[in-house]
Design an enzyme around this catalytic site. Structure first.
Site, PDB file in Angstrom:
ATOM      1  N   ASP A   1       0.806  -1.223   0.000  1.00 37.09           N
ATOM      2  CA  ASP A   1       0.000   0.000   0.000  1.00 37.09           C
ATOM      3  C   ASP A   1       0.839   1.273   0.000  1.00 37.09           C
ATOM      4  O   ASP A   1       0.294   2.370   0.038  1.00 37.09           O
ATOM      5  CB  ASP A   1      -0.904   0.025   1.248  1.00 37.09           C
ATOM      6  CG  ASP A   1      -1.872  -1.149   1.290  1.00 37.09           C
ATOM      7  OD1 ASP A   1      -2.278  -1.614   0.215  1.00 37.09           O
ATOM      8  OD2 ASP A   1      -2.204  -1.597   2.399  1.00 37.09           O
TER       9      ASP A   1
ATOM     10  N   ARG B   1      -5.338  -5.786 -10.329  1.00 43.98           N
ATOM     11  CA  ARG B   1      -4.384  -6.868 -10.597  1.00 43.98           C
ATOM     12  C   ARG B   1      -5.081  -8.225 -10.538  1.00 43.98           C
ATOM     13  O   ARG B   1      -4.904  -9.069 -11.414  1.00 43.98           O
ATOM     14  CB  ARG B   1      -3.241  -6.830  -9.568  1.00 43.98           C
ATOM     15  CG  ARG B   1      -2.289  -8.015  -9.628  1.00 43.98           C
ATOM     16  CD  ARG B   1      -1.315  -7.984  -8.466  1.00 43.98           C
ATOM     17  NE  ARG B   1      -2.004  -8.161  -7.193  1.00 43.98           N
ATOM     18  CZ  ARG B   1      -2.259  -9.335  -6.626  1.00 43.98           C
ATOM     19  NH1 ARG B   1      -1.859 -10.448  -7.197  1.00 43.98           N
ATOM     20  NH2 ARG B   1      -2.905  -9.405  -5.497  1.00 43.98           N
TER      21      ARG B   1
ATOM     22  N   ARG C   1     -15.224  -8.889   4.042  1.00 47.56           N
ATOM     23  CA  ARG C   1     -15.310  -9.536   2.731  1.00 47.56           C
ATOM     24  C   ARG C   1     -15.751 -10.987   2.848  1.00 47.56           C
ATOM     25  O   ARG C   1     -16.560 -11.469   2.062  1.00 47.56           O
ATOM     26  CB  ARG C   1     -13.955  -9.474   2.024  1.00 47.56           C
ATOM     27  CG  ARG C   1     -13.558  -8.046   1.681  1.00 47.56           C
ATOM     28  CD  ARG C   1     -12.377  -8.039   0.754  1.00 47.56           C
ATOM     29  NE  ARG C   1     -11.555  -6.844   0.937  1.00 47.56           N
ATOM     30  CZ  ARG C   1     -10.504  -6.548   0.210  1.00 47.56           C
ATOM     31  NH1 ARG C   1     -10.129  -7.364  -0.755  1.00 47.56           N
ATOM     32  NH2 ARG C   1      -9.820  -5.459   0.424  1.00 47.56           N
TER      33      ARG C   1
ATOM     34  N   CYS D   1      -2.339   2.962  -9.297  1.00 42.96           N
ATOM     35  CA  CYS D   1      -3.193   1.837  -8.915  1.00 42.96           C
ATOM     36  C   CYS D   1      -4.302   1.627  -9.945  1.00 42.96           C
ATOM     37  O   CYS D   1      -5.187   0.825  -9.770  1.00 42.96           O
ATOM     38  CB  CYS D   1      -3.735   2.006  -7.503  1.00 42.96           C
ATOM     39  SG  CYS D   1      -4.383   3.627  -7.158  1.00 42.96           S
TER      40      CYS D   1
END
Ligand SMILES: NCc1[nH]cc(CCC(=O)O)c1CC(=O)O
Length: 308
Positions: free
Chosen positions: A87, A134, A158, A245
């Protein structure tokens, strides 16, 4: 009474686990830091923690998970900041540096699905939730018939969404799951040939003020030279590609003694275009190896590839 050493961190369960690992390693290296009040863990909310309804690419901007921690370093609210290196933006702010890399965790991604499906056996049209381009690009490269939807939130959130049927499958970094002790629900661990990790995946980096020699000295025994060489190569690749990103970039370097091997991959968001490079060399030349692999890919990318 001396000032406590202040560790700045985000408040997510994974960030806190990483901050505690850092504290434990500091105490192991310097037993006097075990004294009550010698180390303080200070939690900061970053922009990335606030934005939960958009993917990070949409939110745009670099440093979504690091900016507030860096501000705290610069204004003295923290003496060191613990980051997932994945990050951390390619270029560091003036006056700050990553002084230390902890030993790297497993770099693979974990796949979760309802019904025990693997990437290959998911029924056509199944919905895969993932926050990152990605993973989206590499899933679509392999299975263009799947549907990828944006998916945010911390690891626990999640997994709860997957269980609730919001998506049929999702992916998470194995490193984070290991650090949280949440590996029991993994359906399959993806090998690097089917899902190349993000640059610096699984590595924890510690950022300090460049002028703070006292903190640098305390952290010196915690540095893992092998991890540092690998992360240097991968981040040099990112710097050469000017990676934002918004572009799917994957890379992994491995060490065999002093020999560093780097694999890199840039994809279009839909996974239809894939550009690869591989390089080997001496670990001492990690930055040059990364830059060289990045230059090779950059030279063959279609014009405006990064803007599309
Ligand atoms: N931005 C999210 C993020 N940053 C670091 C990790 C995992 C741990 C790591 O790669 O070090 C994750 C979660 C994920 O990708 O599953």
């Amino acid at each position: 009474m001396t000032q406590p050493l202040r560790i700045g961190t985000r408040g997510s369960p994974l960030a806190l686990a990483q901050a505690h690992e850092t504290r434990d390693r500091l105490i192991a290296a310097h037993p006097h830091l075990a004294a009550p009040g010698a180390i303080e863990i200070v939690v900061f909310k970053t922009t990335g923690d606030r934005i939960l309804d958009r993917t990070l690419a949409e939110a745009g901007g670099k440093g979504l998970f690091t900016k507030e921690l860096e501000d705290a370093l610069l204004d003295g609210g923290a003496d060191l900041a613990v980051h997932s290196m994945k990050d951390v933006p390619t270029w560091m702010p003036e006056g700050l540096e990553i002084s230390t890399l902890l030993p790297r965790e497993d770099t693979r991604d974990a796949f979760f699905s309802r019904g025990g499906h693997t990437v290959d056996t998911l029924p056509a049209g199944s919905v895969v939730g993932t926050a990152g381009l990605r993973r989206q690009a590499q899933i679509l490269e392999r299975r263009p018939d799947l549907k990828v939807v944006p998916f945010r939130g911390n690891v626990q959130t999640r997994l709860a969404k997957l269980e609730a049927g919001e998506v049929d499958a999702t992916l998470l970094a194995l490193a984070g799951l290991r650090r949280l002790g949440l590996t029991d629900r993994i359906t399959a661990v993806l090998e690097h040939d089917e899902m190349l990790p993000a640059v610096a995946q699984g590595a924890i980096g510690i950022e300090i003020r460049s002028a703070d020699d006292a903190t640098r000295a305390l952290l010196a025994p915690l540095n893992c030279a092998a991890t540092a060489a690998r992360v240097t190569a991968e981040r040099a690749l990112l710097a050469m590609l000017d990676g934002s990103c918004r572009t799917p970039i994957a890379a992994l370097s491995t060490l065999d003694g002093d020999r560093l091997h780097l694999k890199a991959k840039v994809l279009s968001n839909d996974g239809r275009q894939v550009f690869r490079a591989e390089r080997s060399g001496n670990a001492g030349d990690a930055a040059a190896i990364g830059a060289d692999a990045g230059a090779e890919i950059k030279a063959v990318l279609p014009p405006d590839f990064f803007k599309s």
